[in-house]
Write a protein that holds these residues in place. Structure first.
Motif, PDB file in Angstrom:
ATOM      1  N   ILE A  96      20.502  12.538  -5.794  1.00 13.29           N
ATOM      2  CA  ILE A  96      20.525  12.968  -4.392  1.00 13.29           C
ATOM      3  C   ILE A  96      21.793  13.796  -4.188  1.00 13.29           C
ATOM      4  O   ILE A  96      22.904  13.285  -4.360  1.00 13.29           O
ATOM      5  N   GLU A  97      21.625  15.058  -3.839  1.00 13.31           N
ATOM      6  CA  GLU A  97      22.761  15.922  -3.523  1.00 13.31           C
ATOM      7  C   GLU A  97      22.858  16.061  -2.009  1.00 13.31           C
ATOM      8  O   GLU A  97      21.865  16.353  -1.342  1.00 13.31           O
ATOM      9  N   VAL A  98      24.056  15.856  -1.476  1.00  9.58           N
ATOM     10  CA  VAL A  98      24.271  15.911  -0.030  1.00  9.58           C
ATOM     11  C   VAL A  98      25.225  17.051   0.297  1.00  9.58           C
ATOM     12  O   VAL A  98      26.320  17.139  -0.266  1.00  9.58           O
ATOM     13  N   VAL A  99      24.800  17.920   1.198  1.00 12.36           N
ATOM     14  CA  VAL A  99      25.625  19.042   1.664  1.00 12.36           C
ATOM     15  C   VAL A  99      25.686  18.972   3.185  1.00 12.36           C
ATOM     16  O   VAL A  99      24.663  19.101   3.858  1.00 12.36           O
ATOM     17  N   ILE A 100      26.906  18.758   3.722  1.00 14.53           N
ATOM     18  CA  ILE A 100      27.096  18.677   5.168  1.00 14.53           C
ATOM     19  C   ILE A 100      28.139  19.726   5.573  1.00 14.53           C
ATOM     20  O   ILE A 100      29.223  19.779   4.985  1.00 14.53           O
ATOM     21  N   GLY A 101      27.796  20.545   6.566  1.00 15.93           N
ATOM     22  CA  GLY A 101      28.771  21.527   7.042  1.00 15.93           C
ATOM     23  C   GLY A 101      28.325  22.952   6.796  1.00 15.93           C
ATOM     24  O   GLY A 101      27.131  23.234   6.652  1.00 15.93           O
ATOM     25  N   PRO A 102      29.269  23.874   6.718  1.00 16.05           N
ATOM     26  CA  PRO A 102      28.931  25.304   6.598  1.00 16.05           C
ATOM     27  C   PRO A 102      28.081  25.634   5.376  1.00 16.05           C
ATOM     28  O   PRO A 102      27.234  26.535   5.444  1.00 16.05           O
ATOM     29  N   ASN A 103      28.281  24.923   4.266  1.00 17.95           N
ATOM     30  CA  ASN A 103      27.508  25.222   3.050  1.00 17.95           C
ATOM     31  C   ASN A 103      26.028  24.870   3.186  1.00 17.95           C
ATOM     32  O   ASN A 103      25.222  25.229   2.322  1.00 17.95           O
ATOM     33  N   ALA A 104      25.680  24.155   4.255  1.00 21.69           N
ATOM     34  CA  ALA A 104      24.261  23.851   4.494  1.00 21.69           C
ATOM     35  C   ALA A 104      23.499  25.075   4.967  1.00 21.69           C
ATOM     36  O   ALA A 104      22.257  25.063   5.017  1.00 21.69           O
ATOM     37  N   GLU A 105      24.226  26.142   5.327  1.00 23.91           N
ATOM     38  CA  GLU A 105      23.639  27.422   5.722  1.00 23.91           C
ATOM     39  C   GLU A 105      22.641  27.272   6.874  1.00 23.91           C
ATOM     40  O   GLU A 105      21.562  27.869   6.885  1.00 23.91           O
ATOM     41  N   GLY A 106      23.003  26.424   7.825  1.00 20.83           N
ATOM     42  CA  GLY A 106      22.201  26.292   9.042  1.00 20.83           C
ATOM     43  C   GLY A 106      20.938  25.477   8.887  1.00 20.83           C
ATOM     44  O   GLY A 106      20.115  25.439   9.807  1.00 20.83           O
ATOM     45  N   GLU A 107      20.734  24.806   7.756  1.00 20.57           N
ATOM     46  CA  GLU A 107      19.492  24.048   7.531  1.00 20.57           C
ATOM     47  C   GLU A 107      19.730  22.550   7.675  1.00 20.57           C
ATOM     48  O   GLU A 107      20.713  22.014   7.163  1.00 20.57           O
ATOM     49  N   ASN A 108      18.806  21.900   8.355  1.00 14.22           N
ATOM     50  CA  ASN A 108      18.796  20.441   8.454  1.00 14.22           C
ATOM     51  C   ASN A 108      17.479  19.957   7.857  1.00 14.22           C
ATOM     52  O   ASN A 108      16.436  20.001   8.509  1.00 14.22           O
ATOM     53  N   LYS A 109      17.531  19.535   6.615  1.00 13.27           N
ATOM     54  CA  LYS A 109      16.284  19.136   5.959  1.00 13.27           C
ATOM     55  C   LYS A 109      16.562  18.298   4.715  1.00 13.27           C
ATOM     56  O   LYS A 109      17.677  18.282   4.180  1.00 13.27           O
ATOM     57  N   ILE A 110      15.509  17.606   4.280  1.00 13.68           N
ATOM     58  CA  ILE A 110      15.519  16.887   3.001  1.00 13.68           C
ATOM     59  C   ILE A 110      14.440  17.514   2.134  1.00 13.68           C
ATOM     60  O   ILE A 110      13.267  17.565   2.532  1.00 13.68           O
ATOM     61  N   SER A 111      14.822  18.020   0.978  1.00 11.72           N
ATOM     62  CA  SER A 111      13.863  18.663   0.075  1.00 11.72           C
ATOM     63  C   SER A 111      13.767  17.877  -1.228  1.00 11.72           C
ATOM     64  O   SER A 111      14.710  17.197  -1.633  1.00 11.72           O
ATOM     65  N   PHE A 123      14.769  15.066  -8.087  1.00 10.98           N
ATOM     66  CA  PHE A 123      15.973  15.633  -7.477  1.00 10.98           C
ATOM     67  C   PHE A 123      15.728  15.783  -5.983  1.00 10.98           C
ATOM     68  O   PHE A 123      14.717  16.353  -5.556  1.00 10.98           O
ATOM     69  N   ILE A 124      16.647  15.256  -5.183  1.00  9.37           N
ATOM     70  CA  ILE A 124      16.533  15.287  -3.722  1.00  9.37           C
ATOM     71  C   ILE A 124      17.788  15.944  -3.167  1.00  9.37           C
ATOM     72  O   ILE A 124      18.901  15.605  -3.581  1.00  9.37           O
ATOM     73  N   LYS A 125      17.603  16.874  -2.235  1.00  7.20           N
ATOM     74  CA  LYS A 125      18.748  17.546  -1.616  1.00  7.20           C
ATOM     75  C   LYS A 125      18.692  17.355  -0.104  1.00  7.20           C
ATOM     76  O   LYS A 125      17.662  17.607   0.525  1.00  7.20           O
ATOM     77  N   ILE A 126      19.820  16.883   0.455  1.00  2.98           N
ATOM     78  CA  ILE A 126      19.936  16.698   1.900  1.00  2.98           C
ATOM     79  C   ILE A 126      20.954  17.710   2.414  1.00  2.98           C
ATOM     80  O   ILE A 126      22.111  17.709   1.988  1.00  2.98           O
ATOM     81  N   THR A 127      20.521  18.584   3.311  1.00  4.18           N
ATOM     82  CA  THR A 127      21.424  19.567   3.915  1.00  4.18           C
ATOM     83  C   THR A 127      21.449  19.351   5.425  1.00  4.18           C
ATOM     84  O   THR A 127      20.399  19.181   6.057  1.00  4.18           O
ATOM     85  N   ALA A 128      22.672  19.356   5.973  1.00  2.00           N
ATOM     86  CA  ALA A 128      22.833  19.145   7.419  1.00  2.00           C
ATOM     87  C   ALA A 128      24.029  19.957   7.910  1.00  2.00           C
ATOM     88  O   ALA A 128      25.055  20.036   7.235  1.00  2.00           O
ATOM     89  N   THR A 129      23.871  20.541   9.089  1.00  2.00           N
ATOM     90  CA  THR A 129      24.934  21.399   9.614  1.00  2.00           C
ATOM     91  C   THR A 129      26.163  20.601  10.043  1.00  2.00           C
ATOM     92  O   THR A 129      27.278  21.126  10.036  1.00  2.00           O
ATOM     93  N   ASP A 130      25.962  19.326  10.416  1.00  2.00           N
ATOM     94  CA  ASP A 130      27.095  18.470  10.783  1.00  2.00           C
ATOM     95  C   ASP A 130      26.670  17.020  10.593  1.00  2.00           C
ATOM     96  O   ASP A 130      25.523  16.720  10.233  1.00  2.00           O
ATOM     97  N   GLU A 131      27.594  16.099  10.844  1.00  2.00           N
ATOM     98  CA  GLU A 131      27.311  14.682  10.596  1.00  2.00           C
ATOM     99  C   GLU A 131      26.215  14.151  11.524  1.00  2.00           C
ATOM    100  O   GLU A 131      25.388  13.335  11.119  1.00  2.00           O
ATOM    101  N   GLU A 132      26.219  14.613  12.766  1.00  2.00           N
ATOM    102  CA  GLU A 132      25.176  14.155  13.696  1.00  2.00           C
ATOM    103  C   GLU A 132      23.787  14.525  13.187  1.00  2.00           C
ATOM    104  O   GLU A 132      22.852  13.706  13.218  1.00  2.00           O
TER     105      GLU A 132
END
Length: 342
Positions: A96-111, A123-132
């Protein structure tokens, strides 16, 4: 003429050899996945993993595995930062790779992606623009993650049993009970009686220099289907307890296997191959003796709806964690199919 013929034969041999090498190379293009069953590797910076986001993620992965004698997390968590990831770590079975913040490139999703770096890898990737946004993803989507992790582990077990299984015993069960299941090759018949079969697998695991026995058993039995109430938890366990008392004695006279009701079993209806199945989890004990462990039971009807068919598995491993042994039982139960008889 003879020379041309020899050259043609040599060319054909070379082409066949090259083709075989190409096929083998393609099969070897991805390395085998690494890691122990039930492990999940998290890629996450230290500053978020050691803070609230990491705590929230671990809490969901480490929820207790259901119905074990002692509490065990559903998954074992490993953590590495992006900078620590090596080619060897990239081959891990579950990532599981987690990316929170600017590197998420505006995406909030789990792929989800299969076999990103190794064979049979999830392989699971979680991207979120912020902690909320990250917490919202966990609340709304993470049940799918844990479900897929468990399903992937079960599929790996079933694949291993399918490729290296006990074919003779599987055929016997299919012929006598009308159900096909995947079994590891070291299962053996422990007892047979009228419409009741007990098979078991004995292994030895060392703790220090001391060997300890680990037992997994499967009971397969059938009995007349008289009404829909036969597929309720209470009715299914009542028949199971009666048959175990009769067929599975304990180590001393007057002892036998039964269900532990101090910690109530739980059941869920699952769909396997478009048929109704009751999957029950619970604890077993030995009446009048100190032995016990976890069990799972799958209850359904035969193809002609004349009989109830039950496949019930148990684990006895008093010195060790039981999660993965129980997951192996679940993989066997969920492999059940009911082939049509000509």
């Amino acid at each position: 003429m003879i020379l041309r013929f020899r050259l043609l034969i040599a060319l054909l041999i070379a082409l066949i050899t090259f083709s075989n090498c190409t096929d083998q190379a393609s099969q070897r293009s991805l390395p085998r996945h690494s890691g122990m069953p039930g492990e999940v590797l998290i890629i996450m910076p230290d500053n978020t993993y050691d803070a609230a986001p990491g705590d929230s993620l671990r809490a969901r992965l480490e929820t207790l595995y259901p119905q074990l004698p002692q509490g065990e997390p559903s998954f074992s968590v490993l953590h590495f930062t992006p900078a620590q990831m090596s080619k060897m770590l990239q081959n891990h079975r579950n990532i599981i790779e987690v990316v929170i913040g600017p590197n998420a490139e505006g995406e909030n999703k789990i792929s989800f992606q299969k076999e990103k770096w190794s064979s049979d890898q999830l392989f699971i990737k979680i991207t979120a623009t912020d902690e909320e946004a990250f917490y919202k993803l966990l609340d709304s989507e993470f049940d799918k993650v844990t479900s897929l992790l468990n399903k992937t582990e079960i599929n790996r077990i079933q694949s291993r049993y399918r490729d290296h299984g006990n074919t003779a015993l599987q055929e016997k069960i299919e012929n006598e009970y009308g159900v096909s299941i995947y079994l590891p090759d070291d299962f053996k018949v422990a007892k047979e009686s009228n419409n009741f079969l007990w098979i078991r697998r004995e292994r030895v695991k060392y703790m220090g220099n001391t060997p300890h026995d680990i037992t997994q058993g499967i009971f397969i039995f059938k009995y007349p289907y008289t009404s829909d109430s036969a597929l309720t938890q209470s009715a299914a366990l009542s028949v199971r307890d009666s048959l175990l008392k009769e067929n599975v004695p304990g180590p001393k006279e007057g002892t036998y296997m039964t269900t532990e009701y101090k910690y109530p079993p739980t059941s869920e209806v699952i769909n396997l191959n478009d048929r109704y199945n009751l999957l029950t989890r619970g604890l077993w004990k030995t009446e009048n003796y100190f032995m016990g462990g976890s069990f799972m039971a799958l209850t359904t009807t035969s193809n002609d709806n004349r009989n109830v068919v039950s496949i019930s598995g148990f684990v006895f491993a008093p010195k060790f964690d039981k999660r993965e042994y129980t997951r192996e039982i679940e993989a066997i139960l969920r492999s059940a199919t009911f082939p049509e008889i000509p």
